[in-house]
Design an enzyme around this catalytic site. Structure first.
Site, PDB file in Angstrom:
ATOM      1  N   GLU A 246      30.174  34.472  37.029  1.00 46.61           N
ATOM      2  CA  GLU A 246      31.225  35.507  36.946  1.00 46.61           C
ATOM      3  C   GLU A 246      30.820  36.578  37.947  1.00 46.61           C
ATOM      4  O   GLU A 246      29.917  37.368  37.689  1.00 46.61           O
ATOM      5  CB  GLU A 246      31.297  36.075  35.530  1.00 46.61           C
ATOM      6  CG  GLU A 246      31.626  35.041  34.460  1.00 46.61           C
ATOM      7  CD  GLU A 246      33.089  34.612  34.460  1.00 46.61           C
ATOM      8  OE1 GLU A 246      33.928  35.365  34.985  1.00 46.61           O
ATOM      9  OE2 GLU A 246      33.379  33.513  33.957  1.00 46.61           O
ATOM     10  N   CYS A 280      33.910  45.004  37.428  1.00 44.86           N
ATOM     11  CA  CYS A 280      34.275  43.967  38.407  1.00 44.86           C
ATOM     12  C   CYS A 280      35.775  43.948  38.665  1.00 44.86           C
ATOM     13  O   CYS A 280      36.210  43.664  39.777  1.00 44.86           O
ATOM     14  CB  CYS A 280      33.804  42.607  37.921  1.00 44.86           C
ATOM     15  SG  CYS A 280      34.340  42.231  36.241  1.00 44.86           S
TER      16      CYS A 280
END
Ligand code: NAD
Length: 480
Positions: A246, A280
């Protein structure tokens, strides 16, 4: 406050400790045990032995009761955990409370699913049964970042434990105390077999690197930057691990003129400054239709300038410090380089004048720029920095938004439902929000296209990262 390694059911110290620093004032929050390759090997050995006993990997009801018992214990400590998260990470206390609640909800979600990891059986020819058995993959190494250490731990450890893996957790150095406090509540749940969950802390990368190259680790689940993700892919190649990566992002918000520009600007400002821009999925590029561009300039600049920046424990604060001084200095350097080359500086952020000497605050910046190939439109700048870009047509917006190596998330802002869905389908991202940004749910898979990663966490599909599918073929024959 003090934290230790958790190995084979025992909390153990090392010979050395490191300090966890509060980024709002430079004070010491506590100390954690310094580890490395030897501690990683001990933790991996414990997890491997625990996996090979049937009491965890083949006992879904136990796994459910442990996960639900853990969630109840976390609930009882939620406020203390939220305060510790703000002390170590700096984020606004409301964001910490939301994150702890989200993490607990996620552990309950996977606790529910622990008893529903179904396999399937096919009769491939008369009397020939193919059982496709979904089995836990083995030992999973979970390398967790500092930006959302509670919820990002929950979304990896939840599916890993629910499907029967055993784990070694490697927290980010900056938020080790929070991870240790979180896992201590798990260690107190009756019935958890020793060695099922282990934790090793460190300031360097020796333990993390060992988790990646050890032949006894079957899965690496890493959340962090694309650069480190690539290094992990290379290092994991020799032992052919399953990888759940990720990674970074550069999220675009595509804004059409049929929205209320002032309201959209306010919501995008919030989406850009969440965890001080260190999420993110934070809004980084704002693509605005030419007819609303000037209005967006005015409103977005005002909304970002109005962000209250300070110690996250103060409930009036919306943006805390960056995680540490090296991170703050790196972001500031990138932002100042952008000021030198962009078309127009709309808001010049910087270090606030009244900031404590050892703190790492940085106020938001906004620039306007036309060329999406500029480094500050392409590179992930992990802080409160936003680029405003202009488009004329849907096709131009899609081309500009997709002009990136990343593919984590994006948002579309319009009142036209068909256009929203048309745009959402054209944007090459793992998640696209419509008239919102940064909405994440335990139930809904997230992950990246392209260099934003491999696999999915959250939701049912997270099991794919932590299980193997075994084909058991049996010729049972037919009767008569
Ligand atoms: P980072 O890449 O610096 O990762 C740091 C972690 O990687 C540490 O735990 C470190 O020990 C470990 N590490 C470093 N070198 C290693 C190696 N060679 N082998 C194994 N492990 C190694 O990332 P960061 O700065 O801590 O986190 C910020 C990044 O995380 C941003 O890029 C952000 O976009 C990304 N992120 C992504 C998601 C997502 O869901 N996609 C979520 C949160 C953060």
């Amino acid at each position: 406050m003090d934290s230790r390694h958790w190995i084979d059911g025992a909390w153990v110290t090392g010979t050395e400790r490191f300090a966890s620093i509060n980024p709002a004032d430079g004070s010491v929050v506590g100390h954690a045990a310094e580890g490395g390759r030897a501690e990683a090997d001990a933790a991996i050995g414990a997890a491997h032995a625990a996996f090979n006993r049937p009491d965890w990997a083949q006992n879904p009801r136990l796994r459910q009761s442990v996960l639900l018992g853990w969630a109840d214990r976390l609930d009882a400590e939620a406020e203390d955990l939220a305060r510790l998260l703000t002390l170590e990470n700096g984020k606004a206390i409301a964001q910490s409370r939301g994150e702890i609640a989200g993490a607990i909800s996620e552990i309950r979600y996977y606790g529910g699913l622990a008893r529903h990891v179904p396999s399937h059986v096919l009769e491939v020819e008369p009397g020939v049964l193919s059982t496709m058995l979904r089995e836990p993959a083995g030992v999973a190494a979970l390398i967790i970042p500092w930006n959302a250490p509670a919820v990002l731990l929950a979304r990896a450890i939840g599916p890993a434990l629910a499907c029967g893996c055993t784990v070694v957790v490697k927290p980010a150095a900056q938020t080790t105390l929070l991870t240790a406090a979180f896992l201590r509540t798990l260690s107190e749940v009756p019935g958890l077999p020793r060695g099922v969950c282990n934790m090793v802390s460190e300031t360097g990368h020796a333990a993390a690197a060992r988790l990646v190259d050890s032949p006894l680790v079957d899965v690496v689940s890493f959340t962090g930057s694309t650069a480190t993700g690539k290094r992990i892919m290379v290092a994991a190649a020799d032992t052919m691990k399953k990888l759940s990566l990720e990674l970074g992002g550069k999220s675009c918000c595509v804004v059409f003129p049929d929205t209320d520009t002032a309201e959209t600007a306010a919501r995008i400002a919030t989406a850009a400054t969440i965890i001080s821009g260190q999420q993110c999925t934070a809004a980084r590029r704002v693509l605005v239709h030419a007819s609303a561009f000037d209005a967006m300039k005015t409103h977005l600049r005002a909304a970002l300038a109005a962000m209250t920046v300070g110690n996250g424990l103060d409930p009036a604060i919306r943006m805390g410090p960056l995680i540490d001084r090296p991170a703050r200095d790196q972001v500031q350097t990138q932002v100042e380089r952008a000021f030198d080359t962009c078309d127009e500086v709309l808001l010049r952020g910087g270090v606030p004048k009244d900031s404590p000497a050892a703190a790492s605050f940085l106020t938001p910046s906004l620039v306007a720029h036309d060329d999406p190939s500029a480094f500050f439109c392409q590179d992930e700048i992990f802080g409160p920095f936003v680029v405003l870009e202009r488009f004329e047509t849907e096709a131009e917006a899609v081309a500009k938004a997709n002009n990136t190596a990343f593919g984590l998330s994006a948002s579309v802002w319009t009142r036209d439902g068909a256009r929203a869905l048309r745009m959402a389908r054209a944007l090459r991202n793992g998640t696209v929000w419509i008239n919102d940004h940064n909405r994440l749910f335990a139930e809904a898979e997230t992950g990246g296209y392209r260099q934003s990663g491999l696999g999915r966490l959250h939701g049912y599909d997270a099991f794919a990262d932590f299980t193997e599918l075994k084909h058991i073929c049996q010729m049972v024959g037919t009767i008569g």
